[in-house]
Scaffold this active site. Structure first.
Site, short mmCIF file in Angstrom:
data_model
loop_
_atom_site.label_atom_id
_atom_site.label_comp_id
_atom_site.label_asym_id
_atom_site.label_seq_id
_atom_site.Cartn_x
_atom_site.Cartn_y
_atom_site.Cartn_z
N ILE A 1 66.26 20.46 -1.97
CA ILE A 1 67.65 21.45 -2.64
C ILE A 1 67.99 21.92 -1.96
O ILE A 1 68.02 22.10 -0.62
CB ILE A 1 66.96 22.48 -3.22
CG1 ILE A 1 67.31 22.87 -4.12
CG2 ILE A 1 66.42 22.78 -2.43
CD1 ILE A 1 66.75 24.06 -5.13
N ASP A 2 69.99 20.95 -2.13
CA ASP A 2 70.85 22.09 -1.27
C ASP A 2 70.69 23.26 -1.47
O ASP A 2 70.32 24.07 -1.92
CB ASP A 2 71.88 21.85 -1.40
CG ASP A 2 73.27 22.26 0.01
OD1 ASP A 2 72.89 21.92 0.84
OD2 ASP A 2 74.02 23.15 -1.42
N LYS A 3 70.81 24.29 0.21
CA LYS A 3 70.88 25.74 0.32
C LYS A 3 71.73 26.66 -0.26
O LYS A 3 71.68 26.89 -1.05
CB LYS A 3 70.66 26.44 1.22
CG LYS A 3 70.60 27.96 2.17
CD LYS A 3 70.39 28.07 3.46
CE LYS A 3 71.17 27.75 4.23
NZ LYS A 3 72.21 29.15 4.27
#
Length: 694
Positions: free
Chosen positions: A395-397
């Site tokens: 998951i991208d931040k």
């Protein structure tokens, strides 16, 4: 504004960072393929299937009414002359089977010719058997045995042909619409690069040229609010570049002379020049386009359960039907071949995958509708199956776990200055700036109700911070050297404030986590997913966020190409990977993952590359998406079980296996009824998805 210095420099011309500048991109024609050209599942483009669906649906309704009307309303069609109903059904069903069903008939012939059995093999075999038997009953009914005749004549199965053809067309159109979105994603990527550029001649004058005319070594000028046309190295000036479309990080990056800049990124402040180093297909933007193309092309199409079962079920049914015909023809003493034909037709009809054709699309349509109500847009129906079995979430931040914009999280004033005074002076000095950090400081002052003073002699320069006179005092704001000065916020960016040359304090700014992030992560882990954060941020900042959320791990300092490589590495290790993100740099990873999930607040490119889109960009919607996928796939498996259970249970009876012992035969009419019952059970089971809790 990269507040890396506390000294004032020459005035800097500020400009709004408008993303609307020069987004005239290279376009592709959306040409329609030839009518017979297969684009998905061996069928032509859905634009060609749509008129066939409309005609088939319009003709199927009266066929169903004529076939089933007497069962629901006795004497409903008593006004029709004898045998007229059969002729009307024949006339209405013929164009459905031969014209509307032509793409499926061609797909059937190809499966027979190539010995590649699939759902179309059994579907068209069943609809064809029902059609040709019913047509023979209408045209040559007098030749059939009297014991098969009823008060309404011979049993007809035109409605099976019409209904199955229509429902399979609908299912294929629904599936086609969820596939083949790569071109749209690539067009969106290409549109980030401007069509024209300002090239600086040797004598210092400028000329407007097409981007294609730029060559390595050319000097290019970029004005405020413009996107860069090619990759290169900055010349003498410093610049503030918004690289969020490449990195996903919300803050503009300060570039100094000699540092690299990239096509598609945005100049947020003053004019600058750079020397072109990579042009055309060599730019990072072009490489990302290729990554998206390669990831999409390398992804194998999902092996659908219906086709896997059909691989053995179809040949088995055809063998049973053939043996039924031969056994009756050779062993029955009277009208053996005719009884064999009728029983063979009964076998094909009861095995005809009407319920199989409904099992997947009805559940998918119902589940997709339920997902839309819960903020989960399913663009690729196959992604639901992959999501249900996934075990790893990357998951991208920025913009996914976090809000995507910085905010003041702490103010630390040194002796002799209060926090309110420090924040008021800093906000007043920053008020003319358009930088995201400046806007965050100004917003924090307004939230605290502080009244700002007018900034006099305001000066700003990329990489040098800002300075201004506020109430007669010289205020300087620049980025602090180390983030460790505020231990409670290790992931924060620190702005150092000085008053009349004396250090006055620090302001900590941080891209805060969304309020629902922690709870959503915990729930995702409870579903059995291993959750890893992926970010281009530094190691210490990433570690702080990962520890706060209790993640299973994190990957920091990841480049755009690195995100795709990261997905591939996890997949090579045996993981079934979900990737969730919202930036342009996420597009290759979204396409390469087993399931790509885009935040609805993200870029168009990310949403084009994903199989699912979360409308509000809220991770709670991701939790709902996981629950939805498992409910829908479970429902489809239940449907497939019931679809085959009815068929398999009826096959021995339809073949006449019990006739020698018990005298049982299955009239084709009852075979059709059993088939309809399996369809009804499938539809009712699918409708349960409308009320599931997510």
């Amino acid at each position: 504004m990269d507040h890396s210095s506390s000294h004032c420099h020459a005035p800097h011309t500020a400009a709004p960072a408008a993303h609307g500048g020069h987004h005239h991109g290279m376009s592709r024609t959306d040409a329609l393929p030839a009518p017979d050209e297969p684009v998905y599942m061996g069928l032509p483009h859905e634009r060609y299937l749509r008129p066939k669906l409309y005609v088939a649906a319009a003709l199927t309704l009266p066929v169903l009414a004529l076939a089933m009307g007497e069962m629901l309303w006795p004497h409903a069609f008593s006004w029709l002359p004898p045998h007229a109903s059969g002729w009307i059904q024949l006339l209405l069903t013929t164009p459905i089977f031969f014209w509307a069903g032509a793409p499926m008939n061609r797909r059937w012939w190809k499966s027979v010719r190539d010995r590649d059995t699939n759902m179309f093999t059994l579907t068209v075999t069943g609809t064809g058997a029902a059609y040709f038997y019913s047509a023979a009953a209408v045209l040559f009914g007098a030749w059939f045995p009297a014991n098969l005749q009823s008060g309404h004549g011979l049993p007809l199965y035109f409605e099976a042909t019409a209904f199955i053809t229509t429902i399979v067309l609908l299912g294929q159109i629904i599936e086609q619409r969820t596939h083949a979105r790569t071109d749209a994603a690539i067009r969106a990527l290409m549109n980030l690069a401007p069509r024209q550029a300002q090239r600086v001649r040797a004598d210092g004058t400028e000329e407007t040229v097409p981007v294609e005319a730029l060559q390595v070594g050319d000097v290019v000028r970029v004005r405020p609010g413009e996107n860069l046309p090619v990759d290169g190295a900055l010349l003498a000036e410093a610049a503030e570049i918004d690289e969020s479309m490449l990195t996903g990080e919300p803050l503009p990056v300060t570039k100094r002379a000699g540092e690299k800049v990239h096509a598609g990124t945005l100049n947020t402040t003053g004019s600058f020049t750079f020397r072109a180093e990579r042009v055309g297909a060599d730019t990072m933007l072009a490489q990302i386009v290729r990554l998206v193309e390669q990831a999409t092309e390398s992804e194998a199409p999902i092996a659908r359960l219906a086709d896997r079962v059909s691989a053995w079920f179809v040949p088995a049914v055809l063998v049973v039907a053939g043996l039924t015909f031969l056994a009756w023809g050779l062993l029955a003493p009277v009208d053996g071949w005719l009884h064999g034909l009728l029983n063979a037709v009964a076998v094909l009809i009861i095995a005809c995958p009407c319920a199989l054709g409904l099992a997947t699309p009805v559940s998918l349509v119902t589940g997709i509708g339920r997902g839309a109500q819960a903020g989960v847009l399913v663009k690729d129906a196959a992604a639901l199956e992959r999501l249900a079995s996934a075990n790893t979430l990357l998951i991208d931040k920025t913009g996914t776990l976090t809000v995507g914009r910085p905010a003041v999280v702490a103010v630390e004033a040194y002796a002799g200055t209060s926090e309110e005074e420090l924040l008021r002076f800093a906000a007043s000095a920053e008020s003319p700036s358009e930088h995201p950090l400046a806007r965050a400081i100004v917003e924090a002052a307004r939230v605290r109700g502080l009244s700002l003073a007018e900034a006099e002699k305001f000066k700003a320069e990329a990489g040098a911070g800002v300075c201004a006179r506020i109430d007669g005092r010289l205020i300087q704001v620049g980025r602090a050297e180390s983030a460790s000065q505020v231990q409670s916020h290790p992931a924060a960016t620190l702005a150092a404030v000085s008053i009349d040359g004396r250090p006055a304090g620090l302001i900590a700014l941080e891209d805060q986590l969304k309020p629902t992030t922690a709870e959503a992560i915990a729930e995702l882990q409870r579903t059995g997913l291993r959750v890893y954060m992926v970010t281009g941020d530094r190691e210490t900042a990433a570690a702080a966020v990962a520890a706060k959320l209790g993640l299973d791990g994190f990957h920091a300092g990841v480049t755009p190409a690195g995100k795709q490589s990261l997905v591939q590495r996890h997949r090579q290790e045996g993981a079934r990977v979900i990737f969730a993100g919202d930036g342009l740099n996420d597009a290759p990873a979204l396409a390469a993952a087993d399931v790509g999930i885009a935040m609805g607040t993200g870029t168009d490119v990310a949403m084009h590359s994903a199989g699912l889109v979360l409308v509000k960009g809220d991770l709670q919607a991701l939790v709902r998406a996981v629950h939805l996928s498992r409910a829908v796939i479970g429902n489809i498996r239940q449907n497939l079980f019931w679809a085959f259970a009815y068929n398999v249970a009826g096959l021995p009876l339809a073949a006449g296996l019990f006739f020698p012992t018990f005298g049982w035969l299955l009239n084709p009419m009852f075979a059709g009824a059993a088939m309809s019952l399996s369809s009804i059970s499938v539809v009712l089971n699918a409708l349960r998805l409308r009320s599931i809790r997510l």
